[in-house]
Scaffold this active site. Sequence first.
Site, PDB file in Angstrom:
ATOM      1  N   ARG A  53      86.337  16.440  10.895  1.00  0.00           N
ATOM      2  CA  ARG A  53      86.241  17.892  10.974  1.00  0.00           C
ATOM      3  C   ARG A  53      84.804  18.352  11.217  1.00  0.00           C
ATOM      4  O   ARG A  53      84.573  19.472  11.653  1.00  0.00           O
ATOM      5  CB  ARG A  53      86.762  18.517   9.676  1.00  0.00           C
ATOM      6  CG  ARG A  53      88.043  17.888   9.150  1.00  0.00           C
ATOM      7  CD  ARG A  53      88.622  18.666   8.012  1.00  0.00           C
ATOM      8  NE  ARG A  53      89.354  19.806   8.518  1.00  0.00           N
ATOM      9  CZ  ARG A  53      89.706  20.854   7.791  1.00  0.00           C
ATOM     10  NH1 ARG A  53      89.350  20.924   6.532  1.00  0.00           N
ATOM     11  NH2 ARG A  53      90.382  21.838   8.312  1.00  0.00           N
ATOM     12  N   GLU A  68      83.602  20.529   4.944  1.00  0.00           N
ATOM     13  CA  GLU A  68      82.956  19.331   5.459  1.00  0.00           C
ATOM     14  C   GLU A  68      81.830  19.647   6.438  1.00  0.00           C
ATOM     15  O   GLU A  68      80.783  18.984   6.427  1.00  0.00           O
ATOM     16  CB  GLU A  68      83.991  18.422   6.131  1.00  0.00           C
ATOM     17  CG  GLU A  68      85.000  17.820   5.186  1.00  0.00           C
ATOM     18  CD  GLU A  68      86.205  18.724   4.917  1.00  0.00           C
ATOM     19  OE1 GLU A  68      87.092  18.317   4.139  1.00  0.00           O
ATOM     20  OE2 GLU A  68      86.259  19.838   5.495  1.00  0.00           O
ATOM     21  N   LYS A 104      98.735  25.244 -11.869  1.00  0.00           N
ATOM     22  CA  LYS A 104      98.946  23.931 -11.281  1.00  0.00           C
ATOM     23  C   LYS A 104      99.502  23.008 -12.353  1.00  0.00           C
ATOM     24  O   LYS A 104      98.890  22.819 -13.405  1.00  0.00           O
ATOM     25  CB  LYS A 104      97.620  23.394 -10.739  1.00  0.00           C
ATOM     26  CG  LYS A 104      97.722  22.145  -9.889  1.00  0.00           C
ATOM     27  CD  LYS A 104      96.368  21.825  -9.274  1.00  0.00           C
ATOM     28  CE  LYS A 104      96.484  20.676  -8.283  1.00  0.00           C
ATOM     29  NZ  LYS A 104      95.188  20.398  -7.615  1.00  0.00           N
TER      30      LYS A 104
END
Length: 660
Positions: A412, A384, A297
């Site tokens: 969610r 979540e 990354k």
Amino acid sequence: MIDTPEHVKKLTLPQLQELANEIRVELIDGLAKGGGHLGPNLGVVELTIALHRVFNTPKDKLVWDVSHQVYVHKLLTGRKDRFRTIRQTDGLNGFALRTESEHDCYGAGHAGTALSAALGMAAGRDKKGTNENVVCIFGDAALTNGISFEALNNIGHTTKRFIGILNDNEWSIAKNVGAISHYLNKLITNPNYNKLSRDFNNFLRRLPKGDLAIRLAHKAEEGFKGALSVGMHQKTDMAVGIGADGRGGFGNPVLFEEMGMRYLGPIDGHNLPLLVSTLEFAKTCDHPIVIHILTQKGKGFDAALKFPEKFHGLGPYDAKTGETPAPKPNSPPNYQDVMGQALVKLCRRDNRIVGITAAMPTGTGLKHLEKEMPDRYYDVGIAEEHAVIFAAGMATTGFLPVVAIYSTFLQRAYDCIHHDVCLQDLPVIFCMDRAGLSANDGPTHHGLFDISYLRCLPNVIAMAPANEDELADMMFTASHQNHPTFIRYPRGAAEGVPVKDQPKLLEVGKAEVVQNFSNDGKKKVALFGLGNMNSIARKAAVQLAKDGFDCAVINPRFTKPLDTGTHEFFGSAADLIVTMEDHVLMGGYGSAVLELFSEKNVTTPVVRIGWPDQFIEHATTQDELRKKYGLTVENTVARVKAEFAEATNMVKVIKAPAAV
């Protein structure tokens, strides 16, 4: 020279590598002014080039999980001339968007959706009898999301042709956590990990570069024998296979094999020839396959490599150094940091309180708790639903969990809020950051629906602070409740109100009268400004007073339970009520006021200021969107004047003599 994916297919391998270098320069320079998801896109440059070299979009489908890493894809699919408008008003969206390009086959902004969506596309293809390829690019962090496993469980039973690419960079936004991350770390350093089948081995031997084929052939030495080994084991010589990133341990890819997918890898995600060869092979497979690639990354930009969490998504920065502008002196703190610091104070006073985040410690402000009191901090990964039920479980044992999740992401876990928290009336505190606009990110990230989706649930206490001091008061108040408690607050800088050392205990369901009527005989307007809209209500009241109106300003504080007494009093006393909310009008705070007035037979006209019944686009700033949709002082004043003008005209019509 690259205007379409077809142009990528005409380049030689050395030219492809030069293209990768040029794209990295464009990413770093092009995002410096407006910001964006720099780190994730620097990590997928070679992968994206290889995908467009091997596959043919829009016929072939590329499905990106979250899709914040599609900047390179946009550059290669006819959007490079508009690239520097990304995440700005009327510019390119920061995520894949079906209405933006035929090459974006699926829109997303939340994690864990790609595998299911791609499998649905593959099933549709099989039903129609067509032959397009479906390729799903998902990150290692997406495997902490339960939806991903529901899809993996179903792939082998649904289709024979499915290509999954596991982009493993060890990061979601923050460092990945949990058993899946640990499993992948072990997998990478297993000397028997590369379980390539004989047909892939033979395919590689036919490549022009024999040294590459030989090296990969050694990786496949154990063949399918390794697939039978399901245990993970340690070797005493830990130096073997441990890379510079410090990953250690040994494992095998049984997770994917047991779910009916052939596993290839891990392979270098920045090696273009290897990526192209592997993807070419994947196209020929007649069974589901997952290719595990290792990427960095932020590759190509030292600052992004050094601070991957910061450069996941950021605002303007110096393209040479990576430095971001220093905050202006005396700038108000961000709401997320106010929440995090208030939580630390609460934890020090109350041993029952713990903090829970779903892979967003910095974005939610829980980094403060992680630093100061790590034993009271939990990061459950991008999960979540699990975070909410985990909190419910802790609440049953006497703890008081504070769950910090963005408003848009808490959607969610709606069933978990309903079934596991509210139904059992458990004392869980939800801190909903980004309630309102997330302007640059757009509709996938705006938190404009939480009042509506919470208002209908029993046992709920829901609040919205007008400033940062009131946020601290509301957190303190929530810690004294035995019911599910929700606090919504916006993204970014607070109001600049000093936070008291000792927070105040608020009366639940009681509004604050900021300014009462002066009773000077003028037309009376009561402005109810919820949360961050209260400052706009106060400014509108000043302007209306100059224009000859007698104004009251009320800070509702609570959307549930609503302060029926205060609303009914001003509803009866005023000539006009104005409700203001940073939320959709459909089912929001203004709707609750209308319902109350209907029950109490209050007939005073109500003007509602809020967001319309549509998904709001992205823009450079939230002020631009507020101006466009009327959440401003100017529009509030104009609406009030128009309402009284219309009422006056109606009276004139009624009093007009009949025509002769």
